[in-house]
Design a protein around this motif. Structure first.
Motif, PDB file in Angstrom:
ATOM      1  N   CYS A 191      21.462  -6.123 -33.489  1.00 34.28           N
ATOM      2  CA  CYS A 191      20.780  -6.360 -32.103  1.00 34.28           C
ATOM      3  C   CYS A 191      20.567  -4.977 -31.502  1.00 34.28           C
ATOM      4  CB  CYS A 191      21.186  -6.990 -31.168  1.00 34.28           C
ATOM      5  SG  CYS A 191      21.529  -8.921 -31.772  1.00 34.28           S
ATOM      6  N   THR A 192      21.014  -3.914 -32.059  1.00 31.61           N
ATOM      7  CA  THR A 192      21.136  -2.523 -31.500  1.00 31.61           C
ATOM      8  C   THR A 192      19.628  -2.199 -31.783  1.00 31.61           C
ATOM      9  OG1 THR A 192      23.196  -1.853 -31.937  1.00 31.61           O
ATOM     10  CG2 THR A 192      21.582  -0.233 -31.941  1.00 31.61           C
ATOM     11  N   ALA A 193      18.900  -1.883 -30.622  1.00 28.43           N
ATOM     12  CA  ALA A 193      17.468  -1.367 -30.367  1.00 28.43           C
ATOM     13  C   ALA A 193      17.228  -1.023 -29.301  1.00 28.43           C
ATOM     14  CB  ALA A 193      16.578  -2.570 -31.079  1.00 28.43           C
ATOM     15  N   VAL A 194      15.814  -0.700 -29.072  1.00 28.05           N
ATOM     16  CA  VAL A 194      15.123  -0.305 -27.662  1.00 28.05           C
ATOM     17  C   VAL A 194      14.567  -1.391 -27.493  1.00 28.05           C
ATOM     18  CG1 VAL A 194      13.531   1.056 -26.502  1.00 28.05           C
ATOM     19  CG2 VAL A 194      15.089   2.166 -28.259  1.00 28.05           C
ATOM     20  N   GLN A 202       8.924   1.399 -20.486  1.00 34.26           N
ATOM     21  CA  GLN A 202       9.207   2.214 -21.222  1.00 34.26           C
ATOM     22  C   GLN A 202      10.366   2.077 -22.151  1.00 34.26           C
ATOM     23  OE1 GLN A 202      10.364   1.440 -18.382  1.00 34.26           O
ATOM     24  NE2 GLN A 202      12.467   1.678 -18.204  1.00 34.26           N
ATOM     25  N   GLY A 203      10.941   0.742 -22.167  1.00 29.85           N
ATOM     26  CA  GLY A 203      11.935   0.532 -22.928  1.00 29.85           C
ATOM     27  C   GLY A 203      13.412   0.609 -22.479  1.00 29.85           C
ATOM     28  N   THR A 204      14.193  -0.126 -22.835  1.00 33.01           N
ATOM     29  CA  THR A 204      15.595   0.058 -22.532  1.00 33.01           C
ATOM     30  C   THR A 204      16.672  -0.131 -23.729  1.00 33.01           C
ATOM     31  OG1 THR A 204      17.540  -0.619 -20.970  1.00 33.01           O
ATOM     32  CG2 THR A 204      15.989  -2.340 -21.808  1.00 33.01           C
ATOM     33  N   GLN A 205      17.600   0.943 -24.002  1.00 31.28           N
ATOM     34  CA  GLN A 205      18.135   1.034 -25.210  1.00 31.28           C
ATOM     35  C   GLN A 205      19.644  -0.110 -25.158  1.00 31.28           C
ATOM     36  OE1 GLN A 205      18.225   3.080 -28.044  1.00 31.28           O
ATOM     37  NE2 GLN A 205      19.887   1.489 -28.776  1.00 31.28           N
TER      38      GLN A 205
END
Length: 122
Positions: free
Chosen positions: A90-93, A114-117
């Protein structure tokens, strides 16, 4: 124009929960549908959840069913993504996106945050 701002990402242990938020502003009436996408390192951006803003109907990718929940708060004009039982994969932006008609493809969406890590540690 529609503005989207994600928040809530961070480092979380495997198995733990996390809730992401996407605050919307601008011309975000109930005619816009919302989606959450994610992009893992070296991989293409993929849709994980979609919600019809007016009716609240939800759709999920098969790979995340049962572990992710998309919801919205009309008063706050915010969309949420609840992630449970997190795994390393599940690690992703994570990105939220808006469009007048829900779709499952990146190219169909006109507005993006803008996305969140999100980083899941084992």
């Amino acid at each position: 124009q529609v503005q989207l701002v994600e928040s809530g990402g961070g480092l979380v242990q495997a198995g733990g929960p996390l809730r992401l938020s996407c605050a919307t502003s601008g011309r975000t009436s109930s005619t816009y549908d919302m989606a959450w996408f994610r992009q893992a390192p070296g991989k293409e951006r993929e849709a994980v959840a979609v919600i019809n803003w007016s009716a609240g109907i939800t759709y999920y990718a098969d790979s995340v069913k049962g572990r992710l929940t998309i919801s919205r708060d009309n008063t706050k004009r915010t969309v949420y993504l609840q992630l449970n039982s997190l795994k390393g994969e599940c690690t992703a932006v994570y990105f939220c996106a808006a469009e007048r008609l829900a779709a499952w493809y990146v190219a169909k969406y006109s507005y993006w945050g803008q996305g969140t890590q999100v980083t899941v540690s084992s």
